[in-house]
Design a protein around this motif. Structure first.
Motif, PDB file in Angstrom:
ATOM      1  N   VAL A  29       1.941   2.078  -4.924  1.00 58.32           N
ATOM      2  CA  VAL A  29       3.099   1.409  -5.523  1.00 58.32           C
ATOM      3  C   VAL A  29       2.553   0.360  -6.477  1.00 58.32           C
ATOM      4  O   VAL A  29       1.996  -0.654  -6.056  1.00 58.32           O
ATOM      5  N   ALA A  44       4.173  -5.217  -4.276  1.00 60.10           N
ATOM      6  CA  ALA A  44       5.369  -4.384  -4.183  1.00 60.10           C
ATOM      7  C   ALA A  44       6.603  -5.152  -3.733  1.00 60.10           C
ATOM      8  O   ALA A  44       7.726  -4.682  -3.921  1.00 60.10           O
ATOM      9  N   SER A  54       6.913   6.291  -2.672  1.00 64.76           N
ATOM     10  CA  SER A  54       5.634   6.297  -1.982  1.00 64.76           C
ATOM     11  C   SER A  54       5.779   6.711  -0.525  1.00 64.76           C
ATOM     12  O   SER A  54       4.954   7.451   0.015  1.00 64.76           O
ATOM     13  N   ILE A 109       8.898   1.983  -3.845  1.00 65.71           N
ATOM     14  CA  ILE A 109       8.400   1.996  -2.467  1.00 65.71           C
ATOM     15  C   ILE A 109       8.887   3.250  -1.751  1.00 65.71           C
ATOM     16  O   ILE A 109       8.126   3.911  -1.033  1.00 65.71           O
TER      17      ILE A 109
END
Length: 243
Positions: free
Chosen positions: A79, A161, A148, A145
């Motif tokens: 991220v 992040a 990911s 996020i």
């Protein structure tokens, strides 16, 4: 999980020098340090997106450049601070995390489950069909996020992040990530959040200054030396503590 042996990296000047580090599997590591100290560069090296000028990086006891891009995408998700300017929906962006696992021209049931779970964890269900161009910076960061998470890799790299998220989502997402038993390596500016990790890596002057476990106390003297500040000099900021 990772072994870094005397890693050095530079652009026009040294960014990282003689970094030796062992990253344990399924542990949470935070990285802190002044601006420009090499925190993001270290993450990019761990992601295999940069190559060290000297030294070597082992991932699961193999040189990281031994893996193909697709193999790395099944092992590592990142991220970053990227910005997407195309008119994709939230669902479309999150679904991109499943591409390394995609076996046909369509998503499997398992793919769809992973996508929906990631969207749910990041609190995006109510606008998953919205364009990402309409989102706030915090909402957009949660989409990255979620992408990911949908990628479902054993290693998760996070570059600030949580910087645009409010406290509710910071704690909710961090709590969910820790429960997944992944190897997490995250850059933080907020030292209080960094200390939620199993280990905090302090970077300074291109080197590892110190690694402190979650159970070890950090003294104000150490922090003032690390950040090169003396809190008593700030006459208009009362009762301020670094942690």
């Amino acid at each position: 999980m990772y072994k870094l042996n005397n890693i050095s990296f530079s652009y026009t000047k040294p960014i990282l020098e003689n970094i030796t580090l062992n990253i344990q599997k399924d542990k949470f590591y935070s990285i802190v340090g002044p601006n420009g100290v090499g925190k993001t560069t270290l993450l990019l090296l761990l992601a295999g997106l940069l190559k060290p000028k000297s030294g070597n990086i082992l991932l699961e006891n193999k040189p990281i450049d031994f893996y193909s891009k697709k193999q790395l995408a099944k092992k590592i998700s990142l991220v970053s601070q990227e910005r997407i300017f195309f008119d994709y929906t939230v669902y479309e962006i999150v679904s991109m995390g499943r591409y390394p696992h995609k076996k046909r021209f369509y998503f499997s049931i398992q793919d769809c489950i992973k996508i929906d779970q990631a969207i749910e964890i990041c609190g995006l269900s109510h606008f998953k069909n919205e364009s990402i161009l309409k989102l706030s910076s915090g909402e957009y960061q949660r989409v990255l996020i979620a992408r990911s998470l949908a990628q479902d890799t054993p290693v998760l790299l996070l570059d600030e992040a949580f910087s645009n998220l409010d406290l509710k989502y910071i704690l909710t997402i961090l709590d969910a990530l820790i429960s997944l038993n992944k190897t997490i390596i995250s850059v933080f500016h907020d030292l209080r959040l960094a200390r939620l990790a199993d280990y905090t890596i302090f970077l300074k002057n291109a080197k590892i200054y110190k690694i402190i476990s979650k159970s070890e106390p950090i003294s104000p003297v150490f922090l003032e030396q690390f950040y090169e500040i003396e809190t008593s000099q700030f006459y208009n900021i009362k009762n301020f503590t670094l942690i």
